[in-house]
Motif scaffolding. Structure first.
Motif, PDB file in Angstrom:
ATOM      1  N   ILE A  66      10.407 -11.166  16.455  1.00 42.75           N
ATOM      2  CA  ILE A  66       9.370 -11.415  15.449  1.00 42.75           C
ATOM      3  C   ILE A  66       8.692 -10.114  15.043  1.00 42.75           C
ATOM      4  O   ILE A  66       8.579  -9.793  13.856  1.00 42.75           O
ATOM      5  N   TYR A  67       8.237  -9.347  16.032  1.00 45.45           N
ATOM      6  CA  TYR A  67       7.566  -8.085  15.723  1.00 45.45           C
ATOM      7  C   TYR A  67       8.542  -7.067  15.124  1.00 45.45           C
ATOM      8  O   TYR A  67       8.173  -6.312  14.230  1.00 45.45           O
ATOM      9  N   GLY A  68       9.768  -7.056  15.599  1.00 46.35           N
ATOM     10  CA  GLY A  68      10.772  -6.142  15.054  1.00 46.35           C
ATOM     11  C   GLY A  68      11.077  -6.434  13.603  1.00 46.35           C
ATOM     12  O   GLY A  68      11.176  -5.521  12.767  1.00 46.35           O
ATOM     13  N   ALA A  69      11.205  -7.707  13.263  1.00 46.92           N
ATOM     14  CA  ALA A  69      11.483  -8.087  11.873  1.00 46.92           C
ATOM     15  C   ALA A  69      10.308  -7.721  10.974  1.00 46.92           C
ATOM     16  O   ALA A  69      10.502  -7.220   9.858  1.00 46.92           O
ATOM     17  N   TYR A  70       9.095  -7.927  11.452  1.00 46.42           N
ATOM     18  CA  TYR A  70       7.919  -7.562  10.668  1.00 46.42           C
ATOM     19  C   TYR A  70       7.879  -6.047  10.454  1.00 46.42           C
ATOM     20  O   TYR A  70       7.641  -5.581   9.337  1.00 46.42           O
ATOM     21  N   GLY A  71       8.112  -5.299  11.503  1.00 47.16           N
ATOM     22  CA  GLY A  71       8.121  -3.845  11.390  1.00 47.16           C
ATOM     23  C   GLY A  71       9.145  -3.368  10.374  1.00 47.16           C
ATOM     24  O   GLY A  71       8.853  -2.506   9.537  1.00 47.16           O
ATOM     25  N   ARG A  72      10.337  -3.939  10.410  1.00 50.25           N
ATOM     26  CA  ARG A  72      11.377  -3.561   9.445  1.00 50.25           C
ATOM     27  C   ARG A  72      10.948  -3.871   8.017  1.00 50.25           C
ATOM     28  O   ARG A  72      11.198  -3.095   7.105  1.00 50.25           O
ATOM     29  N   ARG A  73      10.287  -5.019   7.813  1.00 49.59           N
ATOM     30  CA  ARG A  73       9.791  -5.355   6.471  1.00 49.59           C
ATOM     31  C   ARG A  73       8.767  -4.327   6.000  1.00 49.59           C
ATOM     32  O   ARG A  73       8.619  -4.091   4.804  1.00 49.59           O
ATOM     33  N   CYS A  74       8.064  -3.712   6.936  1.00 53.69           N
ATOM     34  CA  CYS A  74       7.072  -2.678   6.599  1.00 53.69           C
ATOM     35  C   CYS A  74       7.703  -1.296   6.566  1.00 53.69           C
ATOM     36  O   CYS A  74       7.010  -0.302   6.344  1.00 53.69           O
ATOM     37  N   GLY A  75       9.004  -1.220   6.825  1.00 55.06           N
ATOM     38  CA  GLY A  75       9.691   0.064   6.817  1.00 55.06           C
ATOM     39  C   GLY A  75       9.568   0.827   8.116  1.00 55.06           C
ATOM     40  O   GLY A  75       9.758   2.045   8.147  1.00 55.06           O
ATOM     41  N   LEU A  76       9.258   0.141   9.209  1.00 58.08           N
ATOM     42  CA  LEU A  76       9.080   0.787  10.506  1.00 58.08           C
ATOM     43  C   LEU A  76      10.099   0.274  11.514  1.00 58.08           C
ATOM     44  O   LEU A  76      10.382  -0.920  11.557  1.00 58.08           O
ATOM     45  N   SER A  77      10.602   1.170  12.337  1.00 57.37           N
ATOM     46  CA  SER A  77      11.440   0.717  13.444  1.00 57.37           C
ATOM     47  C   SER A  77      10.529   0.031  14.464  1.00 57.37           C
ATOM     48  O   SER A  77       9.299   0.186  14.430  1.00 57.37           O
ATOM     49  N   PHE A  78      11.125  -0.696  15.384  1.00 54.69           N
ATOM     50  CA  PHE A  78      10.342  -1.395  16.400  1.00 54.69           C
ATOM     51  C   PHE A  78       9.535  -0.402  17.226  1.00 54.69           C
ATOM     52  O   PHE A  78       8.352  -0.623  17.499  1.00 54.69           O
ATOM     53  N   SER A  79      10.133   0.721  17.608  1.00 56.61           N
ATOM     54  CA  SER A  79       9.411   1.696  18.439  1.00 56.61           C
ATOM     55  C   SER A  79       8.248   2.311  17.668  1.00 56.61           C
ATOM     56  O   SER A  79       7.172   2.510  18.229  1.00 56.61           O
ATOM     57  N   VAL A  80       8.425   2.609  16.373  1.00 56.84           N
ATOM     58  CA  VAL A  80       7.325   3.170  15.576  1.00 56.84           C
ATOM     59  C   VAL A  80       6.197   2.149  15.469  1.00 56.84           C
ATOM     60  O   VAL A  80       5.024   2.480  15.651  1.00 56.84           O
ATOM     61  N   TYR A  81       6.545   0.888  15.196  1.00 58.23           N
ATOM     62  CA  TYR A  81       5.518  -0.149  15.098  1.00 58.23           C
ATOM     63  C   TYR A  81       4.783  -0.289  16.428  1.00 58.23           C
ATOM     64  O   TYR A  81       3.545  -0.349  16.464  1.00 58.23           O
ATOM     65  N   LEU A  82       5.529  -0.322  17.523  1.00 58.49           N
ATOM     66  CA  LEU A  82       4.934  -0.495  18.847  1.00 58.49           C
ATOM     67  C   LEU A  82       3.964   0.639  19.166  1.00 58.49           C
ATOM     68  O   LEU A  82       2.853   0.411  19.636  1.00 58.49           O
ATOM     69  N   ILE A  83       4.372   1.858  18.877  1.00 65.66           N
ATOM     70  CA  ILE A  83       3.527   3.023  19.156  1.00 65.66           C
ATOM     71  C   ILE A  83       2.301   3.022  18.249  1.00 65.66           C
ATOM     72  O   ILE A  83       1.176   3.231  18.714  1.00 65.66           O
ATOM     73  N   PHE A  84       2.491   2.793  16.956  1.00 68.28           N
ATOM     74  CA  PHE A  84       1.358   2.792  16.027  1.00 68.28           C
ATOM     75  C   PHE A  84       0.370   1.694  16.401  1.00 68.28           C
ATOM     76  O   PHE A  84      -0.849   1.912  16.415  1.00 68.28           O
ATOM     77  N   ASP A  85       0.865   0.523  16.724  1.00 68.86           N
ATOM     78  CA  ASP A  85       0.016  -0.588  17.131  1.00 68.86           C
ATOM     79  C   ASP A  85      -0.800  -0.214  18.365  1.00 68.86           C
ATOM     80  O   ASP A  85      -2.003  -0.474  18.435  1.00 68.86           O
ATOM     81  N   TYR A  86      -0.157   0.420  19.347  1.00 73.90           N
ATOM     82  CA  TYR A  86      -0.867   0.812  20.564  1.00 73.90           C
ATOM     83  C   TYR A  86      -1.980   1.812  20.246  1.00 73.90           C
ATOM     84  O   TYR A  86      -3.092   1.701  20.757  1.00 73.90           O
ATOM     85  N   ILE A  87      -1.676   2.786  19.378  1.00 73.22           N
ATOM     86  CA  ILE A  87      -2.680   3.781  19.007  1.00 73.22           C
ATOM     87  C   ILE A  87      -3.850   3.115  18.282  1.00 73.22           C
ATOM     88  O   ILE A  87      -5.015   3.455  18.526  1.00 73.22           O
TER      89      ILE A  87
END
Length: 170
Positions: free
Chosen positions: A44-65
């Motif tokens: 779910i989070y990976g698909a959302y990140g891709r729709r935003c143009g982000l890989s899962f790791s980029v989304y995960l890191i940005f979200d944590y920050i």
């Protein structure tokens, strides 16, 4: 988002959940169903990140920050379990996009603290905030006793799993 067909988040073997519920003594089927549900979280989070143009790791890191302003790369690595080089590359890319800035730590000048820039805060509002709202709405769809039970049972399972895995000799 309503679909008349299965969503992209459903595991290919969705019927395993019904099977596991029907066959209460089949621990393998129940474990598989439970694991598939946890796997859906990443999907779910990976698909959302891709729709935003982000890989899962980029989304995960940005979200944590976003949730931990002033964090360090070491803290991000510990939380996400991503390799140091991956975290470093993502941080540098986000800095070059103007979304993050580094600041020396007050206690240890060797440690750089990571902060959102104004542009990063705007990006947070576009990308992370809608997910938080969706998460809160999804949680609100459960009754208070269901939320408490879900947390209690997942915690109980994870504690039991951790004890047993810790007991395995390598």
């Amino acid at each position: 988002m309503t679909h008349s067909h299965p969503t992209e988040f459903e595991p290919s073997r969705a019927s395993i959940i019904e099977h596991a519920q029907a066959v209460h003594s089949d621990l393998d089927a129940q474990l598989l169903a439970f694991s598939e549900e946890f796997r859906r979280v990443d999907l779910i989070y990976g698909a959302y990140g891709r729709r935003c143009g982000l890989s899962f790791s980029v989304y995960l890191i940005f979200d944590y920050i976003c949730e931990n302003d002033g964090t360090s790369q070491r803290e991000i690595c510990a939380y996400t379990l991503l390799p140091r080089q991956t975290v470093n590359n993502v941080i540098n890319a986000l800095i070059s996009q103007g979304l993050l800035r580094l600041e020396g730590s007050r206690h240890d000048k060797r440690v750089k603290r990571i902060h959102l820039t104004d542009a990063g805060e705007r990006y947070r509002q576009q990308v992370v905030t809608p997910v938080r709202e969706a998460e809160l709405q999804a949680m609100a769809a459960l009754e208070p006793n269901e939320r408490r039970a879900m947390i209690i049972y997942v915690d109980k399972f994870m504690n039991a799993l951790e004890r047993r895995i810790d007991g395995i000799e390598s």
